[in-house]
Design a protein around this motif. Structure first.
Motif, mmCIF file in Angstrom:
data_model
loop_
_atom_site.group_PDB
_atom_site.id
_atom_site.type_symbol
_atom_site.label_atom_id
_atom_site.label_comp_id
_atom_site.label_asym_id
_atom_site.label_seq_id
_atom_site.Cartn_x
_atom_site.Cartn_y
_atom_site.Cartn_z
ATOM 1 N N TYR A 149 -15.660 -18.535 14.893
ATOM 2 C CA TYR A 149 -16.840 -18.658 15.164
ATOM 3 C C TYR A 149 -17.760 -17.509 14.663
ATOM 4 C CZ TYR A 149 -15.849 -22.298 17.965
ATOM 5 O OH TYR A 149 -15.228 -23.518 18.744
ATOM 6 N N THR A 150 -17.035 -16.794 13.779
ATOM 7 C CA THR A 150 -17.491 -15.353 13.023
ATOM 8 C C THR A 150 -18.978 -15.635 12.539
ATOM 9 O OG1 THR A 150 -15.418 -14.507 12.892
ATOM 10 C CG2 THR A 150 -17.039 -13.343 11.570
ATOM 11 N N GLU A 151 -18.979 -16.830 11.674
ATOM 12 C CA GLU A 151 -20.270 -17.027 11.116
ATOM 13 C C GLU A 151 -21.261 -17.362 12.098
ATOM 14 O OE1 GLU A 151 -17.857 -19.674 8.983
ATOM 15 O OE2 GLU A 151 -18.942 -21.737 10.068
ATOM 16 N N VAL A 152 -20.658 -17.772 13.115
ATOM 17 C CA VAL A 152 -22.066 -18.509 14.112
ATOM 18 C C VAL A 152 -22.435 -17.334 14.802
ATOM 19 C CG1 VAL A 152 -22.112 -20.003 16.007
ATOM 20 C CG2 VAL A 152 -20.871 -20.661 14.283
ATOM 21 N N VAL A 153 -21.522 -16.394 14.980
ATOM 22 C CA VAL A 153 -21.900 -15.138 15.809
ATOM 23 C C VAL A 153 -22.934 -14.272 15.077
ATOM 24 C CG1 VAL A 153 -20.790 -12.992 16.887
ATOM 25 C CG2 VAL A 153 -19.738 -14.816 17.437
ATOM 26 N N THR A 191 -19.599 -8.768 5.535
ATOM 27 C CA THR A 191 -18.354 -8.160 6.151
ATOM 28 C C THR A 191 -17.726 -9.763 6.705
ATOM 29 O OG1 THR A 191 -19.461 -6.361 7.008
ATOM 30 C CG2 THR A 191 -17.348 -6.783 7.949
ATOM 31 N N SER A 192 -18.542 -10.514 7.513
ATOM 32 C CA SER A 192 -18.132 -11.547 8.049
ATOM 33 C C SER A 192 -17.413 -12.563 7.237
ATOM 34 C CB SER A 192 -19.340 -12.485 8.952
ATOM 35 O OG SER A 192 -19.204 -13.782 8.840
ATOM 36 N N GLY A 193 -17.890 -12.443 6.064
ATOM 37 C CA GLY A 193 -17.113 -13.338 4.845
ATOM 38 C C GLY A 193 -16.058 -12.883 4.622
ATOM 39 N N LEU A 194 -15.937 -11.569 4.572
ATOM 40 C CA LEU A 194 -14.547 -10.903 4.098
ATOM 41 C C LEU A 194 -13.470 -11.193 5.012
ATOM 42 C CD1 LEU A 194 -15.580 -7.383 2.682
ATOM 43 C CD2 LEU A 194 -14.762 -9.154 1.498
ATOM 44 N N GLY A 218 -12.386 -14.702 4.595
ATOM 45 C CA GLY A 218 -11.828 -14.877 3.661
ATOM 46 C C GLY A 218 -10.274 -14.335 3.433
ATOM 47 N N MET A 219 -10.181 -13.390 4.194
ATOM 48 C CA MET A 219 -9.061 -12.250 4.147
ATOM 49 C C MET A 219 -7.827 -13.214 4.778
ATOM 50 S SD MET A 219 -9.531 -10.229 1.928
ATOM 51 C CE MET A 219 -8.045 -9.314 1.592
ATOM 52 N N LEU A 220 -8.422 -13.558 5.842
ATOM 53 C CA LEU A 220 -7.350 -14.342 6.797
ATOM 54 C C LEU A 220 -6.994 -15.822 6.263
ATOM 55 C CD1 LEU A 220 -8.476 -14.477 10.565
ATOM 56 C CD2 LEU A 220 -6.361 -13.710 9.974
ATOM 57 N N GLY A 229 -14.964 -17.519 2.093
ATOM 58 C CA GLY A 229 -15.366 -16.835 3.222
ATOM 59 C C GLY A 229 -16.916 -16.380 3.074
ATOM 60 N N LEU A 230 -17.290 -16.070 1.724
ATOM 61 C CA LEU A 230 -18.809 -15.683 1.492
ATOM 62 C C LEU A 230 -19.669 -17.075 1.536
ATOM 63 C CD1 LEU A 230 -18.378 -13.277 -1.158
ATOM 64 C CD2 LEU A 230 -19.088 -12.555 1.201
ATOM 65 N N ILE A 231 -18.791 -18.224 1.118
ATOM 66 C CA ILE A 231 -19.958 -19.415 1.134
ATOM 67 C C ILE A 231 -20.131 -19.802 2.733
ATOM 68 C CG2 ILE A 231 -19.734 -21.843 0.764
ATOM 69 C CD1 ILE A 231 -18.456 -21.360 -1.887
#
Lengths: 419, 300
Positions: A226-230, B21-24, B27-29, B261-263
């Motif tokens: 949910y990272t993108e949502v948060v 950062t959220s995208g990274l 993406g990294m996971l 991730g970035l998308i």
């Protein structure tokens, strides 16, 4: 002195003959005794991500069935539950429901399905005419929509519209007191999430007209991340957030939002938080999340409810869930309806169930009613409060007012064209 | 579609920091899972459909170790080492028997094990979802960089994944064992003729792939709910990453994962109802313009 055998029929043979005779005479009685057993079928979800809820439904049913059987059964007939796993798939739920009636000889159905499956089982009940009590689906239309109505189906479950009215009333009070005007929503992208959120927002705006929804997020059901949502919600900078995420989705969301310190930046209203499935799983439960009660043994704050929660825990080594109390209540209703009808005939039991009020640990005033006009449960304890990270988890639940629920529900039904 | 939100974010340093950062993180996971998948395909020529199960086992192993020891480092280690061992056993006992067979047969075997592994997890840890919880060291307020929010735990996660990427890349490019692995991927018959035990290499590569997925699962365990079957959705996204990057390419897996991730991160602002769709759309565009993926090589 030696004993000699007399010619003719020996004592042993006589006894054997008598025994055989007794067996053949008793056979119809044995058969009749077996026929006294009443089979109740239950399709529910025993595998997959919702398995815990299905299992807790089964546990609650068995807890109550044991009590009924110990007290003599339903009109003298011992209950035999036939419980099958639908895997949460509607077509499988429908297939199982049909098989339970046609092949296994079940005379009634307890439909322990989520909303998607319950509509499928409802159609089977319509087709077969068997008595059916839905025990898990909260989708209001299942019984509110007259097109769905059949005389042999009932719903013994809390309802989305009831939750939304009480939740919005509670949230609006806090919104006014704290000046929370900018709101965001984050709910799962399927019927329950969309409907419940829509209804909550509808009443929130009705009670607090200043409120504005500035961001909506619709993560898919069972989304792992949910990272993108948060971060999206954080960007929007709302003052409050509503969510009807549930189960593992809710706990993931809380874990991920926690490390962004989201709970210090806005008031969070998560309707499904106050259930032991979520409360006991989240390791770092934030203080002050607003939640509707699902099942907690301290609400309603009665000895009966606490005793029921403790009895469940003593038997299954875990606390019950929201689905548990609903399933237990369904068995209580069946028991009382059969007593009232003095029969286990499905049609007579359905007539007895209609409008029936019973004593129940989960009632707002110690009773619950199966409302006559739409065959749905009313009068159950419903309220909202805020979380703390240890038992009792939600120490202060503010009870909803059923008079208000009835008034607004009637308006809602009218607006939907249901009345 | 909310292009205003996207445009406003692209002009805000705080938003750029948070969303990048959220995208990274996403993406990294994904990279850790996808790189194992691509490595196994590159060397063993097997599409390991059961790969998501190793991610799941990594998370469960980490949770159990954390509950038993209270040590986060041991939890991560258990997730990685446990899945490496599991991968080795699985490869020697089952996968090694389907090398060179029909792809359909390989997929069926892998899929059977997806179901078996899910049931094993259900039997050991129960059907209900579980949560490992965030270690105390990371239960701290997030950092604010240029106004953007960055949780310290995610910095660790990105760091570990980057180190894994660099070690893997350098190891394969420069070490002797890396050269042997590459040679085995290119011409296993010749490697075998030189007296090198290809079975050992295959087992080792499979274990390494499993270990990387397990490491991803262990790192994700503090922030994701653990449930039987949790590996499946990660597997699908990892396949997308692998296909975009080019099957068998480690650099491709890294670039593909970061792009996805970035998308996802920026897409959630501009296209909130089409974030998933964007990912698939991007895959389609890449495959139409470059069927072997961004860094894939044509098979002769």
């Amino acid at each position: 002195m030696t004993r000699t055998r007399k010619p003719g029929v020996s004592r042993r043979s006589t006894l054997a003959l008598m025994g055989a005779g007794a067996v053949s005479f008793a056979a119809p009685w044995v058969a009749r005794a077996q026929a006294k057993t009443i089979k109740i079928g239950m399709p529910t979800i025993l595998s997959g991500r919702v398995a815990q809820l299905g299992t807790s439904s089964r546990n609650a049913v068995m807890l109550e069935v044991e009590k009924v059987n110990a007290a003599g059964g339903l009109a003298g007939r011992q209950i035999e539950m036939v419980i099958r796993d639908s895997k949460g798939q509607p077509q499988e739920a429908a297939r199982i429901a049909r098989e339970l009636v046609n092949t296994d000889g079940c005379e009634m159905l307890l439909d322990g399905e989520a909303s998607s499956g319950s509509f499928a089982v409802h159609e089977v009940a319509r087709d077969l005419g068997v008595l059916c009590i839905h025990t898990c689906s909260e989708a209001s239309s299942l019984t509110a929509d007259p097109k769905q109505h059949i005389p042999n189906a009932f719903r013994c479950v809390r309802q989305g519209i009831h939750d939304s009215i009480v939740g919005a009333g509670y949230a609006a009070g806090i919104a006014k007191a704290k000046g929370l005007k900018k709101w965001a929503t984050c709910s799962p992208d399927y019927a329950y999430g969309r409907d419940t959120t829509g209804e909550f927002v509808l009443y929130l705006k009705k009670f607090a007209p200043d409120v504005e929804i500035i961001s909506e997020s619709w993560p898919k059901l069972f989304q792992p991340d949910y990272t993108e949502v948060v971060t999206k919600i954080l960007q929007a900078k709302p003052q409050a957030l509503y969510s009807c995420l549930w189960g593992g989705d809710l706990t993931s969301y809380i874990d991920q939002a926690n490390i962004y310190a989201m709970f210090t930046q806005m008031e969070v209203f998560a309707v499904n938080m106050a259930d032991y499935t979520a409360l006991t799983v989240v390791k770092n439960l934030p203080k002050g999340i607003h939640s509707g009660d699902r099942y907690i043994k301290t609400f309603p704050p009665t000895p009966e409810n606490a005793a029921w929660g403790d009895a469940y825990k003593a038997k299954y080594n875990e606390y019950p869930t929201n689905w548990s109390w609903q399933n237990a209540t369904a068995v209580m209703f069946l028991n009382e309806a059969v007593k009232k009808a003095n029969s286990t005939d499905g049609k007579k039991v359905a007539e007895a169930l209609t409008g029936l009020t019973i004593k129940c640990p989960f009632g707002a005033d110690g009773t619950v009613t199966m409302r006559a006009d739409d065959h749905t449960l009313v009068g159950y304890a419903i309220g909202w409060g805020t979380t703390i990270p240890q038992e009792p988890y939600v120490p202060d639940v503010k009870a909803g007012d059923w008079k208000t629920i009835f008034e607004l529900e009637a308006e809602w039904k009218k607006s939907k064209g249901y009345t | 579609m909310d292009l205003d939100a996207l445009a406003s974010c692209l002009t805000s340093p705080a938003c750029l920091v948070t969303q990048t950062t959220s995208g990274l993180i996403i993406g990294m996971l994904l990279f850790l899972v996808a790189v194992g998948l691509t490595l196994i395909f590159g060397v063993l020529k097997v599409v390991n459909f059961s790969h998501g199960a190793f991610y799941m086992f990594g998370a469960y192993f980490a949770m159990t170790a954390y509950q038993l020891t209270g040590s986060f480092a041991l939890a991560i280690l258990s997730g990685a080492v446990g899945t490496a061992l599991l991968g080795l056993i699985f490869e020697r006992a089952f996968m090694s028997r389907v090398y060179g067979r029909d792809v359909l047969m390989q997929l069926l075997v892998c899929y059977a094990f997806v179901l078996i592994f899910d049931d094993v997890v259900r039997m050991i840890w129960g059907p209900e979802f579980r949560s490992m919880g965030m270690p105390a060291a990371f239960q701290v307020p997030p950092l604010f960089i240029a106004g953007g929010v960055v949780p310290p735990y995610y910095l660790l996660l990105i760091g570990v994944a980057l180190v894994a990427a660099v070690v893997l890349g350098l190891g394969l490019a420069r070490s002797r064992i890396g050269k042997v692995i590459r040679a085995a991927a290119h011409n296993p018959g010749m490697v075998s003729a030189l007296g090198i035990n290809t079975g050992l290499i295959y087992g080792g590569v499979f274990a390494l792939g499993g270990m990387l997925a397990g490491l991803a699962g262990a790192l994700a365990a503090p922030v994701r709910s653990l449930t039987p079957g949790m590996g499946f959705s990660v597997l699908i996204e990892s396949f997308i990453v692998t296909v975009i990057g080019g099957m068998g390419s480690i650099l491709g897996a890294l670039i593909g994962a970061l792009l996805i991730g970035l998308i996802r991160s920026f897409g959630s602002l501009g296209f909130p109802l089409f974030t998933e769709g964007l990912m698939y759309l991007f895959m389609v565009i890449v495959l139409v313009s470059r069927p072997t993926g961004l860094f894939g090589k044509e098979v002769a």
